[in-house]
Design an enzyme around this catalytic site. Structure first.
Site, PDB file in Angstrom:
ATOM      1  N   ARG A  84       2.051   8.993   4.667  1.00 47.02           N
ATOM      2  CA  ARG A  84       0.653   9.270   4.320  1.00 47.02           C
ATOM      3  C   ARG A  84      -0.273   8.519   5.265  1.00 47.02           C
ATOM      4  NH1 ARG A  84      -1.132   4.594   2.889  1.00 47.02           N
ATOM      5  NH2 ARG A  84       0.105   3.158   1.632  1.00 47.02           N
ATOM      6  N   GLY A  86      -3.530   5.913   6.025  1.00 51.68           N
ATOM      7  CA  GLY A  86      -3.934   4.632   5.440  1.00 51.68           C
ATOM      8  C   GLY A  86      -2.996   3.487   5.771  1.00 51.68           C
ATOM      9  N   HIS A  91       1.263   0.446  -5.873  1.00 55.20           N
ATOM     10  CA  HIS A  91       1.347   1.348  -7.016  1.00 55.20           C
ATOM     11  C   HIS A  91       2.179   0.667  -8.100  1.00 55.20           C
ATOM     12  CE1 HIS A  91      -0.431   4.508  -4.713  1.00 55.20           C
ATOM     13  NE2 HIS A  91       0.574   4.605  -3.876  1.00 55.20           N
ATOM     14  N   ILE A 153      -7.257   7.303  -1.951  1.00 56.50           N
ATOM     15  CA  ILE A 153      -6.748   8.623  -1.595  1.00 56.50           C
ATOM     16  C   ILE A 153      -5.927   8.491  -0.314  1.00 56.50           C
ATOM     17  CG2 ILE A 153      -7.361  10.966  -0.845  1.00 56.50           C
ATOM     18  CD1 ILE A 153      -9.986  10.622  -2.425  1.00 56.50           C
ATOM     19  N   ALA A 167      -4.840   7.700  -6.424  1.00 50.32           N
ATOM     20  CA  ALA A 167      -4.433   6.694  -7.410  1.00 50.32           C
ATOM     21  C   ALA A 167      -5.653   5.896  -7.822  1.00 50.32           C
ATOM     22  CB  ALA A 167      -3.368   5.764  -6.824  1.00 50.32           C
ATOM     23  N   CYS A 184      -5.316  -1.421   1.819  1.00 51.15           N
ATOM     24  CA  CYS A 184      -5.906  -0.380   2.662  1.00 51.15           C
ATOM     25  C   CYS A 184      -6.579  -0.948   3.906  1.00 51.15           C
ATOM     26  CB  CYS A 184      -6.898   0.472   1.862  1.00 51.15           C
ATOM     27  SG  CYS A 184      -6.179   1.239   0.402  1.00 51.15           S
TER      28      CYS A 184
END
Length: 267
Positions: A84, A86, A91, A153, A167, A184
């Site tokens: 992804r 980022g 999580h 995102i 999330a 991030c």
């Protein structure tokens, strides 16, 4: 042409990250294969919580990822390098993760529009339910002030089919894990959640501070339908037995995985 309803599944227990990532890839492959064979293929929304896991993104250098992996696994969390966008994020239980697996091509939707709609989804959820307002930011995600971020995102699109997603933090449980990283890549920003924001306002006096991630799921599904302008139904054997079987197997893995660490192990 009207589109079929999105198939939705809400997982009961926090999921291990790697098998969940594998599930996304399997569903993506099923969608692509059926589309190429001109067979009806579903759009899917998976809503869940993860077991404690840190993930790295495409924007990070390999040497940085190697150092992060050793340190963060020592806290008791899983570590996974993903495809992804980022940088490092967390999580875990107390945080809602949404994986919309959608065919943007047949929805006539650009990637930019899709990301904007995920942004609106999170913003509207916390505004309508808790009167928490989004703070404008140059960065993607849900901010409540210049230095407090509530949601993120990170998406991937291949063959116009989406994986990964969004999330946002509901309870305080993820926050101690977030405090161990520069989430991030934003050094001046700290993670927050709905529960923490309510404690800072008068809203918790109305009894709305007793919230759970699971309790947010039904209203989030309804809002997802509104934002995407689509109908949705629960995933089941009757509407896609192949994908339902894969999801059911992951539910069993989550049960077998047992308990998870509630806080990071800090020496």
């Amino acid at each position: 042409m009207s589109l079929p309803p999105i198939l939705v599944h809400v997982f009961d227990k926090p999921l291990p990250y790697v098998p969940t990532l594998a599930l996304q890839h399997r569903i993506h492959a099923i969608q692509l294969a059926r589309r190429r064979e001109a067979i009806s293929h579903p759009d899917v929304l998976l809503l869940l919580q993860h077991r404690p896991t840190y993930t790295g993104g495409r924007r990070q250098k390999q040497e940085d990822l190697t150092l992060e992996e050793k340190r963060l696994k020592g806290l008791g969390a899983e570590w996974v390098t993903t495809e992804r966008g980022g940088e490092t994020t967390f999580h875990g239980p107390g945080q809602i993760v949404g994986y919309p697996l959608l065919d943007l091509g047949r929805m006539n939707m650009s990637i930019r529009t899709y990301i904007c709609r995920l942004q609106v989804l999170m913003q509207e959820h916390v505004r309508r339910r808790y009167e928490i307002r989004h703070h404008p930011s140059d960065h993607t995600g849900l901010f409540v002030s210049n230095d407090r971020k509530l949601g993120s995102i990170g998406v991937q699109v291949r063959h116009r089919l989406t994986t990964h997603g969004f999330a946002f933090n509901v309870t305080n449980e993820p926050l101690s894990w977030f405090n161990q990283v520069v989430a991030c890549g934003l050094a001046d920003v700290r993670a927050t959640g709905i529960q923490e924001q309510l404690a800072l306002s008068a809203a918790h006096l109305a009894g709305r501070d007793q919230i759970t991630a699971a309790g947010e799921m039904p209203s989030l599904v309804e809002l997802f339908k509104e934002v995407m302008n689509r109908e949705a139904v629960a995933l089941g054997e009757n509407n896609d037995s192949e994908i339902f079987g894969l999801v059911d197997e992951l539910e069993k893995q989550a049960v077998a995985a047992g308990n998870w660490p509630l806080v990071p192990k800090i020496s």
